[in-house]
Design an enzyme around this catalytic site. Structure first.
Site, PDB file in Angstrom:
ATOM      1  N   LYS A 155      28.232  31.954  22.013  1.00  0.00           N
ATOM      2  CA  LYS A 155      29.468  32.219  22.763  1.00  0.00           C
ATOM      3  C   LYS A 155      30.600  31.418  22.154  1.00  0.00           C
ATOM      4  O   LYS A 155      30.445  30.226  21.868  1.00  0.00           O
ATOM      5  CB  LYS A 155      29.272  31.822  24.227  1.00  0.00           C
ATOM      6  CG  LYS A 155      30.557  31.962  25.039  1.00  0.00           C
ATOM      7  CD  LYS A 155      30.310  31.985  26.514  1.00  0.00           C
ATOM      8  CE  LYS A 155      30.258  30.610  27.105  1.00  0.00           C
ATOM      9  NZ  LYS A 155      30.442  30.637  28.569  1.00  0.00           N
TER      10      LYS A 155
HETATM   11  C1  R5P Z   1      32.212  26.706  30.931  1.00  0.00           C
HETATM   12  O1  R5P Z   1      32.534  26.152  31.945  1.00  0.00           O
HETATM   13  C2  R5P Z   1      31.242  27.728  30.958  1.00  0.00           C
HETATM   14  O2  R5P Z   1      30.407  27.746  29.839  1.00  0.00           O
HETATM   15  C3  R5P Z   1      31.765  29.129  31.204  1.00  0.00           C
HETATM   16  O3  R5P Z   1      30.624  29.908  31.343  1.00  0.00           O
HETATM   17  C4  R5P Z   1      32.613  29.730  30.095  1.00  0.00           C
HETATM   18  O4  R5P Z   1      33.705  28.933  29.810  1.00  0.00           O
HETATM   19  C5  R5P Z   1      33.036  31.151  30.419  1.00  0.00           C
HETATM   20  O5  R5P Z   1      33.852  31.175  31.522  1.00  0.00           O
HETATM   21  P1  R5P Z   1      35.404  31.499  31.412  1.00  0.00           P
HETATM   22  O6  R5P Z   1      35.513  32.955  31.113  1.00  0.00           O
HETATM   23  O7  R5P Z   1      35.952  31.157  32.754  1.00  0.00           O
HETATM   24  O8  R5P Z   1      35.992  30.688  30.307  1.00  0.00           O
END
Ligand code: R5P
Length: 294
Positions: A203
């Site tokens: 990711k």
């Molecule tokens: C971080 O807090 C986490 O890994 C979240 O899952 C990631 O940042 C994705 O969430 P967002 O779309 O809110 O950035």
């Protein structure tokens, strides 16, 4: 026990038809073991090889952040539209109905709160517990360039070793420090390191310039985080650009659960990710669904 009497004679051998043996189409995953592929198929829709992951794991260092104060009320109604849920084991056991039968990606690193140095994480879940929870993958934060870079990479490689023993994929989550450039050069570095060291998928964040080089240089699927809340049209445009430039979907949190209409938004995101709908049409869909709900 099968009845021994009146057994039908077997005859359908199709001797002239070679046995089907289809390659596993998910990027970089064809040589994985069956169980690993099966779990990945519970994350990535095999028809599109893309995923809409709903990310609600923010509380592991932020506490009850906006939109996640009551996951039973705000998130459970969205589950039917997600391919996969990303959350902590605490939320999974306490709040997510066990009838949820899609992939769960379990947050498996943690330690410091928002009040401390965030890169100082440890592994926070034993692989045995992840398997007990029947998860599709575990997720670990990797802080390339961060103060505890090596430790965070070591967290990931230990989870990869444990996951490989039991067929559990590891999602490497690239965390970008406040003082680091959010550009393609950094994303290429961070995502490639995760893939080289064994992450099944990675990711990262979308970048406006050169994102296609990030996905090209990473031999496993990349999903993008949504990041801070922006307008619905901007978030849909970002998702569309990302999949158009090789991302295998989104792991989106705030831009869904902090939207004025989260159910409408996640459906609009799905239409971009799985049906390549243009951001403008997806935004129209968002507005229509939002108005229907009123
Ligand atoms: C971080 O807090 C986490 O890994 C979240 O899952 C990631 O940042 C994705 O969430 P967002 O779309 O809110 O950035």
């Amino acid at each position: 026990m099968a009845d021994k009497d009146a057994v039908q004679e077997s005859k359908d051998y199709y001797v002239d038809i070679p046995m089907k043996s289809e390659p596993f189409a998910l990027r970089g995953s064809n040589s994985l073991e069956w169980g690993m592929k099966n779990r990945l198929s519970n994350i990535f829709n095999p028809k599109t090889n893309r995923t809409v992951m709903l990310a609600v794991d923010h509380g592991y260092f932020l506490g009850p952040t906006s939109g996640l104060e009551r996951i039973d009320i705000s998130i459970v109604p969205l589950l039917e539209y997600a391919d996969t849920l990303m959350c902590t084991r605490g939320i999974l056991r306490s709040t997510i109905p066990p009838t949820f039968n899609k992939g769960v990606v379990l947050r498996a690193s943690g330690g410091p709160s928002i009040l401390k140095e965030l890169s100082n994480e440890e592994i926070a879940v034993d692989m045995e517990d992840a398997i007990r929870l029947n998860v599709a993958a575990v997720a670990v934060q990797v802080f390339i360039g961060g103060e505890y870079e090596t430790k965070s990479i070591h967290n990931m490689t230990r989870l990869v070793d444990a996951g490989n023993r039991f067929g559990v994929p590891v999602l490497g989550v690239t965390a970008v420090g406040k003082d680091m450039a959010r550009d393609a050069k950094y994303m290429r570095l961070a995502t490639r390191i995760c893939a080289e060291l064994g992450a099944s998928y990675v990711k990262t964040y979308y970048v406006n310039e050169g994102f296609d080089t990030v996905t090209a240089a990473c031999p496993v699927p990349i999903v993008i985080a949504g990041g801070k809340k922006m307008s619905e049209l901007d978030a849909l445009t970002m998702a569309s650009n990302a999949v158009g430039q090789g991302a295998a979907g989104v792991d989106m949190g705030r831009n869904i659960f902090q939207s004025d209409a989260p159910e409408a938004m996640i459906q609009a995101v799905r239409s971009v990710v799985h049906a390549d709908m243009t951001p403008e049409r997806a935004h129209d869909l968002y507005q229509t669904l939002k108005n229907e709900k009123k």
